[in-house]
Design a protein around this motif. Structure first.
Motif, PDB file in Angstrom:
ATOM      1  N   TRP A   1      -1.236  -5.391  -7.168  1.00 46.04           N
ATOM      2  CA  TRP A   1       0.010  -6.783  -7.267  1.00 46.04           C
ATOM      3  C   TRP A   1       1.766  -6.277  -7.832  1.00 46.04           C
ATOM      4  O   TRP A   1       1.942  -6.740  -7.569  1.00 46.04           O
ATOM      5  N   VAL A   2       1.399  -5.229  -8.609  1.00 41.25           N
ATOM      6  CA  VAL A   2       2.822  -5.243  -8.713  1.00 41.25           C
ATOM      7  C   VAL A   2       3.421  -5.260  -7.543  1.00 41.25           C
ATOM      8  O   VAL A   2       5.147  -5.237  -7.334  1.00 41.25           O
ATOM      9  N   ALA A   3       2.881  -3.361  -6.618  1.00 41.70           N
ATOM     10  CA  ALA A   3       3.824  -3.418  -6.470  1.00 41.70           C
ATOM     11  C   ALA A   3       3.913  -4.703  -4.665  1.00 41.70           C
ATOM     12  O   ALA A   3       4.867  -3.936  -4.223  1.00 41.70           O
ATOM     13  N   THR A   4       2.873  -5.414  -4.552  1.00 41.39           N
ATOM     14  CA  THR A   4       2.882  -6.461  -3.455  1.00 41.39           C
ATOM     15  C   THR A   4       4.378  -7.174  -4.108  1.00 41.39           C
ATOM     16  O   THR A   4       5.328  -7.948  -3.257  1.00 41.39           O
ATOM     17  N   LEU A   5       4.572  -7.313  -5.451  1.00 38.60           N
ATOM     18  CA  LEU A   5       5.309  -8.331  -5.988  1.00 38.60           C
ATOM     19  C   LEU A   5       7.000  -7.890  -5.227  1.00 38.60           C
ATOM     20  O   LEU A   5       7.797  -7.606  -4.907  1.00 38.60           O
ATOM     21  N   ALA A   6       6.678  -5.978  -5.935  1.00 40.06           N
ATOM     22  CA  ALA A   6       7.777  -5.173  -5.294  1.00 40.06           C
ATOM     23  C   ALA A   6       8.382  -4.826  -4.289  1.00 40.06           C
ATOM     24  O   ALA A   6       9.408  -4.986  -3.667  1.00 40.06           O
ATOM     25  N   VAL A   7       7.878  -5.391  -3.002  1.00 39.26           N
ATOM     26  CA  VAL A   7       7.983  -5.239  -2.082  1.00 39.26           C
ATOM     27  C   VAL A   7       8.736  -6.743  -1.712  1.00 39.26           C
ATOM     28  O   VAL A   7       9.307  -7.163  -0.779  1.00 39.26           O
ATOM     29  N   GLY A   8       7.563  -7.269  -2.169  1.00 42.79           N
ATOM     30  CA  GLY A   8       7.782  -9.272  -1.580  1.00 42.79           C
ATOM     31  C   GLY A   8       9.164 -10.044  -1.746  1.00 42.79           C
ATOM     32  O   GLY A   8       9.923 -11.008  -1.542  1.00 42.79           O
ATOM     33  N   ILE A   9       9.245  -9.746  -3.347  1.00 41.97           N
ATOM     34  CA  ILE A   9      10.647 -10.226  -3.685  1.00 41.97           C
ATOM     35  C   ILE A   9      11.861  -9.522  -3.169  1.00 41.97           C
ATOM     36  O   ILE A   9      13.156 -10.197  -2.685  1.00 41.97           O
ATOM     37  N   PRO A  10      12.184  -8.315  -2.915  1.00 44.40           N
ATOM     38  CA  PRO A  10      13.990  -7.592  -2.506  1.00 44.40           C
ATOM     39  C   PRO A  10      13.304  -8.375  -0.885  1.00 44.40           C
ATOM     40  O   PRO A  10      14.471  -8.628   0.054  1.00 44.40           O
ATOM     41  N   GLY A  11      12.555  -8.129  -0.182  1.00 45.80           N
ATOM     42  CA  GLY A  11      12.141  -8.540   1.015  1.00 45.80           C
ATOM     43  C   GLY A  11      13.332 -10.634   0.815  1.00 45.80           C
ATOM     44  O   GLY A  11      13.270 -10.589   2.164  1.00 45.80           O
TER      45      GLY A  11
ATOM     46  N   ARG B   1       1.088  -1.174  -0.029  1.00 47.13           N
ATOM     47  CA  ARG B   1       0.329  -0.132  -0.149  1.00 47.13           C
ATOM     48  C   ARG B   1       1.220   1.260  -0.308  1.00 47.13           C
ATOM     49  O   ARG B   1       0.219   2.023  -0.044  1.00 47.13           O
ATOM     50  N   VAL B   2       2.159   1.295   0.187  1.00 44.32           N
ATOM     51  CA  VAL B   2       3.019   2.852   0.418  1.00 44.32           C
ATOM     52  C   VAL B   2       3.670   2.483  -0.616  1.00 44.32           C
ATOM     53  O   VAL B   2       3.220   3.833  -1.123  1.00 44.32           O
ATOM     54  N   LEU B   3       4.288   1.121  -1.307  1.00 44.21           N
ATOM     55  CA  LEU B   3       4.027   1.422  -3.359  1.00 44.21           C
ATOM     56  C   LEU B   3       2.742   1.822  -4.092  1.00 44.21           C
ATOM     57  O   LEU B   3       3.516   2.642  -4.443  1.00 44.21           O
TER      58      LEU B   3
ATOM     59  N   LYS C   1       3.237  10.196  -7.904  1.00 44.82           N
ATOM     60  CA  LYS C   1       4.252  10.617  -8.867  1.00 44.82           C
ATOM     61  C   LYS C   1       4.781  10.715  -8.242  1.00 44.82           C
ATOM     62  O   LYS C   1       6.082  11.867  -8.306  1.00 44.82           O
ATOM     63  N   ALA C   2       5.757  10.233  -7.336  1.00 49.02           N
ATOM     64  CA  ALA C   2       6.755   9.895  -6.943  1.00 49.02           C
ATOM     65  C   ALA C   2       7.938   9.277  -7.708  1.00 49.02           C
ATOM     66  O   ALA C   2       9.601   9.517  -7.904  1.00 49.02           O
ATOM     67  N   TRP C   3       7.824   8.703  -8.944  1.00 48.96           N
ATOM     68  CA  TRP C   3       9.099   7.900  -9.526  1.00 48.96           C
ATOM     69  C   TRP C   3       8.531   8.480 -10.908  1.00 48.96           C
ATOM     70  O   TRP C   3       7.297   9.074 -11.663  1.00 48.96           O
ATOM     71  N   PRO C   4       9.338   8.092 -12.060  1.00 49.33           N
ATOM     72  CA  PRO C   4       9.320   8.199 -14.009  1.00 49.33           C
ATOM     73  C   PRO C   4       7.425   7.895 -14.091  1.00 49.33           C
ATOM     74  O   PRO C   4       7.263   6.136 -13.365  1.00 49.33           O
ATOM     75  N   ARG C   5       7.047   8.267 -15.045  1.00 48.57           N
ATOM     76  CA  ARG C   5       5.569   7.775 -15.721  1.00 48.57           C
ATOM     77  C   ARG C   5       5.448   6.582 -15.222  1.00 48.57           C
ATOM     78  O   ARG C   5       4.798   5.828 -15.353  1.00 48.57           O
ATOM     79  N   PRO C   6       6.496   5.377 -16.402  1.00 49.56           N
ATOM     80  CA  PRO C   6       6.152   3.844 -16.385  1.00 49.56           C
ATOM     81  C   PRO C   6       6.450   3.277 -15.434  1.00 49.56           C
ATOM     82  O   PRO C   6       5.674   2.357 -14.638  1.00 49.56           O
ATOM     83  N   VAL C   7       7.307   3.836 -13.935  1.00 45.71           N
ATOM     84  CA  VAL C   7       6.848   3.118 -12.614  1.00 45.71           C
ATOM     85  C   VAL C   7       5.730   3.264 -11.736  1.00 45.71           C
ATOM     86  O   VAL C   7       5.314   2.653 -11.149  1.00 45.71           O
ATOM     87  N   ASN C   8       5.596   4.341 -12.251  1.00 48.29           N
ATOM     88  CA  ASN C   8       4.314   4.927 -11.657  1.00 48.29           C
ATOM     89  C   ASN C   8       3.117   3.991 -12.165  1.00 48.29           C
ATOM     90  O   ASN C   8       2.154   3.867 -11.126  1.00 48.29           O
ATOM     91  N   THR C   9       3.093   3.902 -13.074  1.00 48.16           N
ATOM     92  CA  THR C   9       2.097   3.499 -14.089  1.00 48.16           C
ATOM     93  C   THR C   9       1.720   1.587 -13.438  1.00 48.16           C
ATOM     94  O   THR C   9       0.845   1.191 -12.884  1.00 48.16           O
ATOM     95  N   LEU C  10       3.079   0.767 -12.922  1.00 53.50           N
ATOM     96  CA  LEU C  10       3.353  -0.401 -12.902  1.00 53.50           C
ATOM     97  C   LEU C  10       2.691  -0.482 -11.144  1.00 53.50           C
ATOM     98  O   LEU C  10       2.227  -0.882 -11.110  1.00 53.50           O
ATOM     99  N   PHE C  11       3.295   0.505 -10.922  1.00 54.02           N
ATOM    100  CA  PHE C  11       3.082   0.509  -9.142  1.00 54.02           C
ATOM    101  C   PHE C  11       1.537   1.059  -8.370  1.00 54.02           C
ATOM    102  O   PHE C  11       0.621  -0.074  -8.051  1.00 54.02           O
ATOM    103  N   SER C  12       0.553   1.459  -9.285  1.00 54.06           N
ATOM    104  CA  SER C  12      -1.073   1.748  -9.367  1.00 54.06           C
ATOM    105  C   SER C  12      -1.390   1.023  -9.873  1.00 54.06           C
ATOM    106  O   SER C  12      -2.769   1.090  -9.362  1.00 54.06           O
ATOM    107  N   LYS C  13      -1.230  -0.151 -10.834  1.00 51.33           N
ATOM    108  CA  LYS C  13      -1.947  -1.426 -11.013  1.00 51.33           C
ATOM    109  C   LYS C  13      -2.186  -2.286 -10.231  1.00 51.33           C
ATOM    110  O   LYS C  13      -1.679  -2.594  -8.793  1.00 51.33           O
ATOM    111  N   LEU C  14      -4.079  -2.460  -9.825  1.00 55.25           N
ATOM    112  CA  LEU C  14      -4.978  -3.024  -8.784  1.00 55.25           C
ATOM    113  C   LEU C  14      -5.408  -4.831  -9.713  1.00 55.25           C
ATOM    114  O   LEU C  14      -5.233  -4.509 -10.800  1.00 55.25           O
TER     115      LEU C  14
END
Length: 475
Positions: free
Chosen positions: A357-367, A328-330, A337-350
């Protein structure tokens, strides 16, 4: 530099701060679904505090450095957290956003301050789950011997998969695990008190076993230094703020969830710590911090195995909730709009279940990857980051009743402005007592983030870092 000092103006995604359209940006923000009440939010938030896994994974390190002063240090940390919870409750009901700390601080203390608290919160949310997850191997040992890093990585990946599901379903899954977690903590407390070896006076005897086996005195400076970890022990109560966009009636329920969670988690953690302190056979055993071995000695191997398995489940539970929170933070940072446009588009996908789901993967895999980093370094950086984050939240709370926000409906803390003012002074002092290496690690990461702010975010005030508040939370 004036834009770093003024409060951020809230903006709906797709429009600039002055209300004009932003080219190339989608109309209207993605919104999270309001689907949980106080009970569901409290279950999720308690699971993020993960009292039993914190008791069994984090507290043993405190026993190793503070001995009989561990309970006192956690009690002091819990009192400080009451003041922190007041700040979170007022700010979370004033600005109910999935961005949590950064949305609150950006709105009240300025865009740069909000960005810095976002970086600190991101450090915390990325590091805490693997720290807890690596404790899984120790508590599966009665059944199978696993490498701590591999077991932690597996827990993180499992938690990531669960985090992709519907939030309401996760509230009940984590609720079941939480029951087992509380049972394990209760068993430890009962056994500890039933096998007391020393009186209540030992809780303030301030002794720890030295390397020569003799008792050393725990100094006041050691206790102050340990407060950063003590604050981390109950840190998860802030999850209620991250869930504020999904809580029904956030103006009322955020404060209820924050304060109830802190009270319950403090009891679940502190009572067993007191029991362990009184029940350890000697100072060396207490300093060793092997709670599983103490439980087995107080009862039998079957009870020890039961408690260990409950803790292992609690760790999995904590991983699920932390991944939910962190995604939820990501998600919120991309929407703002904290990131370049392509990154914002990915992290805001539901996804189909309404989760980012993309933000969930982005915190889980680095974790999962962080499970292979030195544990002491992770502890140290987390303690500094949590303290710094609370400090900035307290600054925002000190500014919460000025200007346009003066008459806005929200839960109001007692004893304002004394509470945030005193909290700022205490937290600043605690920071000065942390190890230099951990301060340098955290400071270096924050410095890099500041450069990103200076060269990318600050020159784009109309299209980047637009902190938004959901429309249905503005009334």
């Amino acid at each position: 530099m004036t834009d770093t000092l003024r409060p951020a103006q809230t903006a709906v995604e797709g429009s600039a701060v002055d209300g004009s359209p932003v080219p190339g940006v989608q109309d209207g923000p993605q919104k999270l679904k309001r689907s949980i009440g106080v009970v569901g939010g409290t279950l999720l938030t308690l699971s993020c505090v993960t009292p039993a896994s914190t008791l069994f994974v984090v507290v043993p390190d405190l026993f190793g450095s503070l001995g009989t002063a561990t309970a006192l240090t956690i009690a002091i940390g819990s009192l400080l957290c009451v003041a922190v919870a007041f700040c979170y409750s007022e700010l979370g009901t004033l600005i109910p956003s999935a961005g949590g700390e950064y949305a609150m601080v950006s709105t009240l203390a300025g865009r740069l301050a909000g960005w810095l608290v976002f970086v600190l919160s991101l450090l915390v949310v990325m590091i805490v789950p693997p720290v807890i997850a690596m404790g899984t191997a120790d508590y599966l040992a009665p059944i199978v011997h696993l490498d701590p890093s591999l077991a932690g990585a597996a827990v993180m990946l499992l938690a990531t998969l669960a985090g992709l599901l519907d939030l309401r379903a996760n509230a009940w899954i984590t609720g079941v695990f939480l029951v087992l977690e509380v049972i394990a903590a209760a068993v430890v407390a009962v056994l500890g008190f039933a096998h007391s070896e020393r009186g209540a006076g030992s809780l303030v005897s301030l002794e720890v076993a030295g390397t020569d086996g003799q008792a050393d005195t725990v100094t006041a400076m050691l206790i102050v230094g340990g407060l950063a970890i003590a604050l981390f022990v109950t840190q998860g109560f802030s999850t209620a703020v991250y869930l504020s966009e999904e809580l029904e009636n956030p103006r009322r329920n955020v404060a209820r969830t924050v304060l109830a969670t802190l009270a319950i988690s403090t009891v679940i953690i502190l009572v067993p710590v007191v029991g362990i302190t009184l029940g350890a056979s000697d100072l060396t055993e207490l300093t060793g911090g092997d709670i599983g071995a103490m439980v087995t000695a107080w009862s039998n191997s079957a009870v020890g195995t039961f408690v260990s398995l409950c803790v292992a489940l609690a760790i999995v539970n904590a991983g699920i909730v932390m991944v939910i929170q962190n995604s939820r933070v990501l998600f919120a940072s991309a929407r703002d709009k904290a990131w370049p446009r392509p990154v914002n588009t990915l992290f805001s996908k539901l996804g189909r279940f309404g989760s980012p789901w993309v933000a969930t993967l982005a915190v889980g895999i680095p974790g999962a990857l962080l499970c292979f980093v030195d544990l002491d370094t992770l502890y140290g950086v987390t303690g500094v980051s949590v303290t710094g984050m609370y400090l900035l939240v307290a600054v925002a709370a000190l500014l919460a009743r000025r200007g346009a926000h003066r008459h806005t409906q929200r839960w109001r803390m007692p004893l304002w402005p004394a509470v945030p003012a005193v909290l700022i002074a205490v937290l600043a002092y605690i920071l000065t007592q942390q190890e230099t290496a951990y301060l340098l690690w955290t400071g270096g990461i924050t410095a890099v983030a500041t450069l990103y702010w200076a060269f990318y975010l600050r020159p784009r005030p109309a299209t980047r870092w637009l902190v938004s508040i959901p429309e249905d939370a503005r009334d």
